[in-house]
Enzyme design. Structure first.
Site, PDB file in Angstrom:
ATOM      1  N   LYS A 171       1.019  -1.138  -0.072  1.00 20.29           N
ATOM      2  CA  LYS A 171       0.009  -0.269  -0.058  1.00 20.29           C
ATOM      3  C   LYS A 171       1.013   1.491  -0.173  1.00 20.29           C
ATOM      4  CE  LYS A 171      -2.487   3.628   1.919  1.00 20.29           C
ATOM      5  NZ  LYS A 171      -2.212   4.153   1.097  1.00 20.29           N
ATOM      6  N   GLY A 224       6.685   5.442   8.188  1.00 16.03           N
ATOM      7  CA  GLY A 224       5.281   6.661   8.065  1.00 16.03           C
ATOM      8  C   GLY A 224       5.277   7.320   9.460  1.00 16.03           C
ATOM      9  N   SER A 225       4.585   8.282   9.574  1.00 13.92           N
ATOM     10  CA  SER A 225       4.402   9.356  10.678  1.00 13.92           C
ATOM     11  C   SER A 225       4.131   8.770  11.704  1.00 13.92           C
ATOM     12  CB  SER A 225       3.646  10.423  10.587  1.00 13.92           C
ATOM     13  OG  SER A 225       2.076   9.853  10.677  1.00 13.92           O
ATOM     14  N   VAL A 228       0.437   7.781  12.882  1.00 15.31           N
ATOM     15  CA  VAL A 228      -0.118   6.960  11.984  1.00 15.31           C
ATOM     16  C   VAL A 228       0.449   5.499  12.685  1.00 15.31           C
ATOM     17  CG1 VAL A 228      -0.660   5.540  10.305  1.00 15.31           C
ATOM     18  CG2 VAL A 228      -1.116   7.973  10.006  1.00 15.31           C
ATOM     19  N   GLY A 229       1.533   5.792  12.977  1.00 12.38           N
ATOM     20  CA  GLY A 229       2.047   4.465  13.459  1.00 12.38           C
ATOM     21  C   GLY A 229       1.651   4.050  14.886  1.00 12.38           C
ATOM     22  N   GLU A 246       8.992   2.198  11.166  1.00 13.64           N
ATOM     23  CA  GLU A 246      10.398   3.149  11.343  1.00 13.64           C
ATOM     24  C   GLU A 246       9.639   4.147  10.771  1.00 13.64           C
ATOM     25  OE1 GLU A 246      12.816   2.674  12.357  1.00 13.64           O
ATOM     26  OE2 GLU A 246      13.192   0.963  11.359  1.00 13.64           O
ATOM     27  N   GLN A 327       1.470  20.184   3.808  1.00 12.80           N
ATOM     28  CA  GLN A 327       3.004  19.965   4.216  1.00 12.80           C
ATOM     29  C   GLN A 327       3.823  20.855   3.630  1.00 12.80           C
ATOM     30  OE1 GLN A 327       4.602  17.068   5.685  1.00 12.80           O
ATOM     31  NE2 GLN A 327       6.098  18.364   6.085  1.00 12.80           N
ATOM     32  N   GLU A 455      15.555  -3.223   9.454  1.00 14.17           N
ATOM     33  CA  GLU A 455      15.738  -2.855   8.447  1.00 14.17           C
ATOM     34  C   GLU A 455      16.940  -3.258   6.860  1.00 14.17           C
ATOM     35  OE1 GLU A 455      11.680  -1.243   6.443  1.00 14.17           O
ATOM     36  OE2 GLU A 455      11.872  -0.018   7.421  1.00 14.17           O
TER      37      GLU A 455
HETATM   38  P1  NAD Z   1       1.592   9.308   6.957  1.00 11.01           P
HETATM   39  O1  NAD Z   1       2.130   8.824   8.244  1.00 11.01           O
HETATM   40  O2  NAD Z   1       1.033   9.647   6.785  1.00 11.01           O
HETATM   41  O3  NAD Z   1       1.388   8.022   5.867  1.00 11.01           O
HETATM   42  C1  NAD Z   1       2.486   7.032   5.766  1.00 11.01           C
HETATM   43  C2  NAD Z   1       1.825   6.283   5.237  1.00 11.01           C
HETATM   44  O4  NAD Z   1       0.296   5.242   6.524  1.00 11.01           O
HETATM   45  C3  NAD Z   1       0.434   6.354   3.919  1.00 11.01           C
HETATM   46  O5  NAD Z   1       0.719   5.004   3.316  1.00 11.01           O
HETATM   47  C4  NAD Z   1      -0.517   6.362   4.147  1.00 11.01           C
HETATM   48  O6  NAD Z   1      -1.826   6.092   3.333  1.00 11.01           O
HETATM   49  C5  NAD Z   1      -0.912   5.417   5.652  1.00 11.01           C
HETATM   50  N1  NAD Z   1      -1.701   5.372   5.958  1.00 11.01           N
HETATM   51  C6  NAD Z   1      -2.161   6.398   6.192  1.00 11.01           C
HETATM   52  N2  NAD Z   1      -2.926   5.758   7.778  1.00 11.01           N
HETATM   53  C7  NAD Z   1      -3.056   5.348   8.347  1.00 11.01           C
HETATM   54  C8  NAD Z   1      -3.877   4.525   8.488  1.00 11.01           C
HETATM   55  N3  NAD Z   1      -4.715   5.028   9.576  1.00 11.01           N
HETATM   56  N4  NAD Z   1      -3.951   2.892   8.776  1.00 11.01           N
HETATM   57  C9  NAD Z   1      -2.969   2.620   8.269  1.00 11.01           C
HETATM   58  N5  NAD Z   1      -2.296   3.062   7.350  1.00 11.01           N
HETATM   59  C10 NAD Z   1      -1.919   4.353   7.511  1.00 11.01           C
HETATM   60  O7  NAD Z   1       2.981   9.242   6.759  1.00 11.01           O
HETATM   61  P2  NAD Z   1       4.028  10.397   5.304  1.00 11.01           P
HETATM   62  O8  NAD Z   1       3.687  11.545   5.370  1.00 11.01           O
HETATM   63  O9  NAD Z   1       3.736   9.606   4.397  1.00 11.01           O
HETATM   64  O10 NAD Z   1       5.607  10.524   5.465  1.00 11.01           O
HETATM   65  C11 NAD Z   1       6.002  10.561   6.579  1.00 11.01           C
HETATM   66  C12 NAD Z   1       6.441  10.997   7.800  1.00 11.01           C
HETATM   67  O11 NAD Z   1       7.012   9.443   7.396  1.00 11.01           O
HETATM   68  C13 NAD Z   1       7.349  11.220   8.283  1.00 11.01           C
HETATM   69  O12 NAD Z   1       7.411  11.402   9.499  1.00 11.01           O
HETATM   70  C14 NAD Z   1       9.091  10.640   8.650  1.00 11.01           C
HETATM   71  O13 NAD Z   1       9.917  10.674   9.682  1.00 11.01           O
HETATM   72  C15 NAD Z   1       8.331   9.314   8.239  1.00 11.01           C
HETATM   73  N6  NAD Z   1       9.992   8.654   7.229  1.00 11.01           N
HETATM   74  C16 NAD Z   1      10.459   7.603   8.393  1.00 11.01           C
HETATM   75  C17 NAD Z   1      10.722   6.850   7.976  1.00 11.01           C
HETATM   76  C18 NAD Z   1      11.733   5.624   8.407  1.00 11.01           C
HETATM   77  O14 NAD Z   1      12.424   5.191   7.899  1.00 11.01           O
HETATM   78  N7  NAD Z   1      12.064   6.019  10.015  1.00 11.01           N
HETATM   79  C19 NAD Z   1      11.435   6.949   6.608  1.00 11.01           C
HETATM   80  C20 NAD Z   1      11.026   8.181   5.694  1.00 11.01           C
HETATM   81  C21 NAD Z   1       9.143   8.377   6.185  1.00 11.01           C
END
Ligand code: NAD
Length: 475
Positions: A171, A224-225, A228-229, A246, A327, A455
Site C-alpha cells: 500500500k 510513516g508518521s 499513524v504508527g 520506522e 506539508q 530493516e
Molecule cells: P503517514 O504516516 O501520513 O503515511 C504513511 C503511510 O501510512 C501512507 O501510505 C498512508 O496512506 C498510510 N496511512 C495513513 N493513515 C493510515 C491508517 N490509519 N492506517 C494505516 N495506514 C495509514 O506518513 P507520510 O506523511 O507519508 O510520511 C512522512 C513521515 O514518514 C514522517 O514522519 C517521516 O519521518 C516518516 N518516515 C520515516 C522513515 C524511517 O525509516 N524512519 C522513512 C521515511 C519517512
C-alpha cells in the site's frame, strides 16, 4: 489511461480515482490512479494467501532469479523512473535517479539473500537427538509506505519479504503512487507468479487500516508518521500481528569546535536541506560548540544563499519543492512558531512562484526545549542550538523523543569514539550528513523513531521470517 491496482496477477480498477500532480508544477499531470477500498484489500489478501504455499515452497533460486531480474530492470530504467519519481515527489533528478538505483541494488542484494538463507544445527543435550533451527516465511505481509522515498522504501520492504518466501500486499502513499506502480509492473514482468506481489493503492485510513485489521495478514511493515504508527501498533497488538515500524526523527548533528568547518558546513547543508529536508534522517538540530558557533552560522547562511531552488527536472537544481500544499503550510507554521519561541529565523520564506517552494530555514539561538526543536517538521528547517562543551552536546543530542540517526563533525578521535558509543540513535555518522545510508546494512532507530527489528541488510531476515526448532531422534 488510469493506472490500476495489481491483484492476483490482474490489473483491477476500483470505483474512484485520483490525479497525481507534480508539487513543482500543478499543470504537470503525472497520471490518473485508481483508488481502492476495503474490498480491494479483501481481494488482494485473498490472492496473496492463495499464492503463498507455492511461493513459500518455491526453490530459493527461482525467487533469487526473479528479484535479480527485477533489480536489473529497475537499474536499466533508472533514468526514466527517476524522472517520474522527481515529478511526483519533487526531489531533484539526481536524487530521484539515485534513489531508483538504490531500489535496483536492493532487489539484487535480496536476490542473493534468498539463496543464502541459513539456519543452525545445534548439539542436543540428549544423546542421539539432533536439533535444527530453520527460518520460514510468515505468510501474507502488508507493506505500508510513505511518500518521501516512493521507490526505495517499497523496494526495501518488498525485496526481503519476497526473497524469504512471503507474499505481499503493498500500500503506497497516495501522494506518490506512480513509482510503486512501476515497481509492480516490473515485478510482474520479471516473472513474479500471480498473487505473490499485489498493489493496493488508495487512502491510508481505508486501505492501510483494512490491511492491519485483516485476519489473514500475518505481519505489517510500516514507514510513516508517529501518529499513524501508533494507531497501527494498537491494531496489530489487538490482532497479535508481527509489526515493524520506522517513523520520525529529530536528528542531531553535533559540530565541535575542532571540526573542519568546510566538512561541517557541507554535511549540515546536505543533511538539513537536501531532498527539501523531507528525510526521516534529516539533520534538524544542529548542535554547535560555542567556540565555532558564530563562524558556523555565518558560513551556513552564505552557503544557503547559494543553494539553487527550482524545477527538480533542471540539472542545476539542488532543492526542489515541498511535496504538498499541506506539508508547506505545516513548515511555514513552524517557521512562525520558531520566531515566536524566540529564535532568530534566517530564510524559510514561501517563494512566490507556482508549486510549493520554500527557502531553507535556520532557527538560530534556538534552545532544545522549544517545540520547533522537539517536533519533527519534515521540511527544510533546522534549529541551531549552542553547546558549551562535548558532554553538553551529547546530552542535547540525546535529549529527544526520537532516536533514528545522529552525527558529529570533529577531527578528534576521542570525540568521534565517545559520540558513537554514547549516542542514543540507531545510526551514527562521523563527518557525514545524518542522512544518506548504504543499502546493504541495517537501517533503523530507537525510542520514538522505530519499533521492531531492523530493516535492510542481513538483519531484514529477522522480521520477514519466523524460526522453527526441530528435534530428531534417529530411533
Ligand atoms: P503517514 O504516516 O501520513 O503515511 C504513511 C503511510 O501510512 C501512507 O501510505 C498512508 O496512506 C498510510 N496511512 C495513513 N493513515 C493510515 C491508517 N490509519 N492506517 C494505516 N495506514 C495509514 O506518513 P507520510 O506523511 O507519508 O510520511 C512522512 C513521515 O514518514 C514522517 O514522519 C517521516 O519521518 C516518516 N518516515 C520515516 C522513515 C524511517 O525509516 N524512519 C522513512 C521515511 C519517512
Amino acid at each position: 489511461m488510469t493506472k490500476l491496482n495489481l491483484i492476483g496477477g490482474e490489473w483491477v480498477a476500483a470505483q474512484t480515482e485520483i490525479e497525481n500532480r507534480s508539487p513543482a508544477n500543478p499543470d504537470d499531470l503525472i497520471g490518473q490512479f485508481t483508488r481502492g477500498d476495503a474490498e480491494t484489500v479483501n481481494q488482494a489478501v485473498a490472492a496473496a494467501a492463495a499464492a503463498f504455499p507455492a511461493w513459500a515452497n518455491a526453490s530459493p533460486q527461482l525467487r533469487a532469479d526473479i528479484l535479480d531480474r527485477a533489480g536489473n530492470a529497475i537499474l536499466a530504467r533508472s533514468a526514466e523512473i527517476g524522472r517520474i519519481l522527481a515529478r511526483e515527489e519533487g526531489k531533484t533528478l539526481a536524487e530521484a535517479t539515485g534513489e531508483t538505483v538504490r531500489a535496483g541494488q536492493l532487489f539484487k542484494f535480496f536476490g542473493g539473500e534468498a539463496v543464502r538463507l541459513a539456519g543452525d544445527a545445534i548439539a542436543s543435550i540428549r544423546d542421539g537427538v539432533d536439533v535444527e533451527v530453520t527460518r520460514e516465511p510468515l505468510g501474507v505481509v502488508g507493506l505500508i509506505t510513505p511518500w518521501n522515498f516512493p521507490i526505495a522504501i517499497p523496494a526495501w520492504k518488498a525485496a526481503p519479504a519476497l526473497a524469504f518466501g512471503n507474499t505481499v500486499v503493498m500500500k503506497p502513499a497516495e501522494q506518490t503512487p506512480a513509482s510503486a506502480h512501476i515497481l509492480a509492473e516490473i515485478l510482474q514482468e520479471a516473472g513474479c507468479p500471480a498473487g505473490v506481489f499485489n498493489l493496493a493503492m488508495g487512502p491510508g485510513s481505508v486501505i492501510g487500516n483494512a490491511l492491519v485489521e485483516h485476519p489473514q495478514v500475518a505481519a505489517i511493515s510500516f514507514t510513516g508518521s508517529e501518529g499513524v504508527g501508533q494507531r497501527i501498533a494498537e491494531g496489530c497488538a489487538r490482532h497479535r500481528k508481527k509489526l515493524q515500524m520506522e517513523m520520525g526523527g529529530k536528528n542531531p548533528m553535533v559540530v565541535m569546535a575542532d571540526a573542519n568547518l568546510d566538512v561541517a558546513v557541507g554535511a549540515c547543508l546536505n543533511g538539513a536541506f537536501f531532498s527539501t529536508g523531507q528525510r526521516c534522517t534529516a539533520s534538524s538540530r544542529l548542535i554547535v560548540e560555542e567556540g565555532i558557533h558564530d563562524a558556523f552560522v555565518e558560513r551556513m547562511e552564505t552557503a544557503m544563499n547559494k543553494l539553487v531552488l527550482g524545477d527538480p527536472l533542471e540539472t542545476e537544481t539542488q532543492i526542489g519543492p515541498v511535496a504538498s500544499e499541506s506539508q508547506l503550510r505545516g513548515n511555514l507554521g513552524y517557521v512562525d512558531l520558531a520566531r515566536e519561541e524566540g529564535a532568530e529565523v534566517i530564510g524559510g520564506a514561501h517563494l512566490d512562484r507556482p508549486g510549493f517552494f520554500q527557502a531553507p530555514a535556520l532557527f538560530v539561538n534556538a534552545t532544545n526545549d522549544m517545540r520547533s526543536s522537539r517536533e519533527e517538521i519534515f521540511g527544510p528547517c533546522a534549529s541551531v542550538i549552542k553547546a558549551s562543551d562535548f558532554d553538553h552536546a551529547v546530552a542535547l543530542a540525546n535529549d529527544t523523543e526520537f532516536g533514528l540517526s545522529s552525527g558529529i563533525c570533529t577531527t578528534s578521535l576521542r570525540h568521534s569514539r565517545e559520540f558513537k558509543r554514547r549516542s542514543e540513535a540507531g545510526m551514527v555518522m562521523v563527518n557525514l550528513p545524518t542522512a544518506g545510508v548504504d543499502y546493504h546494512v541495517p537501517f533503523g532507530g530507537r525510542k520514538g523513531s522505530s519499533f521492531g527489528s531492523r530493516e535492510q541488510g542481513r538483519y531484514a531476515v529477522e522480521f520477514y521470517t519466523t524460526v522453527k526448532t526441530a528435534y530428531t531422534f534417529a530411533g
